[in-house]
Design a protein around this motif. Sequence first.
Motif, PDB file in Angstrom:
ATOM      1  N   GLY A 188       0.699   4.090  -2.784  1.00 38.16           N
ATOM      2  CA  GLY A 188       0.469   5.482  -2.387  1.00 38.16           C
ATOM      3  C   GLY A 188       1.533   6.418  -2.940  1.00 38.16           C
ATOM      4  N   LEU A 195       0.827  -1.216   0.000  1.00 39.47           N
ATOM      5  CA  LEU A 195       0.000   0.000   0.000  1.00 39.47           C
ATOM      6  C   LEU A 195       0.854   1.256   0.000  1.00 39.47           C
ATOM      7  CD1 LEU A 195      -3.004  -0.713   2.377  1.00 39.47           C
ATOM      8  CD2 LEU A 195      -3.008  -0.484  -0.092  1.00 39.47           C
ATOM      9  N   VAL A 196       1.980   1.197   0.689  1.00 42.80           N
ATOM     10  CA  VAL A 196       2.887   2.354   0.710  1.00 42.80           C
ATOM     11  C   VAL A 196       3.401   2.632  -0.692  1.00 42.80           C
ATOM     12  CG1 VAL A 196       5.107   3.182   1.559  1.00 42.80           C
ATOM     13  CG2 VAL A 196       3.526   2.053   3.119  1.00 42.80           C
ATOM     14  N   TYR A 197       3.812   1.594  -1.405  1.00 44.39           N
ATOM     15  CA  TYR A 197       4.325   1.789  -2.761  1.00 44.39           C
ATOM     16  C   TYR A 197       3.235   2.285  -3.710  1.00 44.39           C
ATOM     17  CZ  TYR A 197       8.496  -0.566  -1.125  1.00 44.39           C
ATOM     18  OH  TYR A 197       9.616  -0.896  -0.437  1.00 44.39           O
ATOM     19  N   GLU A 222       0.679   6.983  -6.521  1.00 46.89           N
ATOM     20  CA  GLU A 222      -0.507   7.831  -6.666  1.00 46.89           C
ATOM     21  C   GLU A 222      -0.211   9.272  -6.265  1.00 46.89           C
ATOM     22  OE1 GLU A 222      -4.172   8.899  -7.744  1.00 46.89           O
ATOM     23  OE2 GLU A 222      -3.316   6.914  -8.045  1.00 46.89           O
ATOM     24  N   GLY A 223       0.794   9.470  -5.434  1.00 50.13           N
ATOM     25  CA  GLY A 223       1.160  10.816  -4.995  1.00 50.13           C
ATOM     26  C   GLY A 223       1.564  11.722  -6.133  1.00 50.13           C
TER      27      GLY A 223
END
Length: 143
Positions: free
Chosen positions: A123, A119-121, A126-127
Amino acid sequence: MSILVALMGLCVAGLIVTGVYLELAHKAPPDWLKGGVLANLALFALALAGLLFLGVDQVMAQEAAAPAREITVGYGLALLGIGLPTGLAAIAAGIALGPVGSAALAVIAEKPEMFGRTLVYLGLAEGVAIYGLVMSILMLGKL
């Protein structure tokens, strides 16, 4: 008009209270409650229709808005330039999310405990789109 809004609010509150009661009761609702819910929905629909019909008069009676700013070629090009960062950042985020998302699904299929890291990757990818949107908003404020 305010009477219809209050009536709609009461209908929505009644439906919410009925739903909470049925959820907490964990039993089949009585027959009178089914009729009451249907009557409540019908009353809500009638109040909404009345609000729409009566609200048209108030909307149509409003004064015309202030004249819009004249759009010149330079202003139009500036607006196009402001939209470019959002569009290009969204395209870049889509290109980045494709491989990252498929790799994340493959990792989660093999090791479910890696869900948080994936999920961090996602995100981070998507940032990029969010940064483009922020830049467009900042440039629109300068216009």
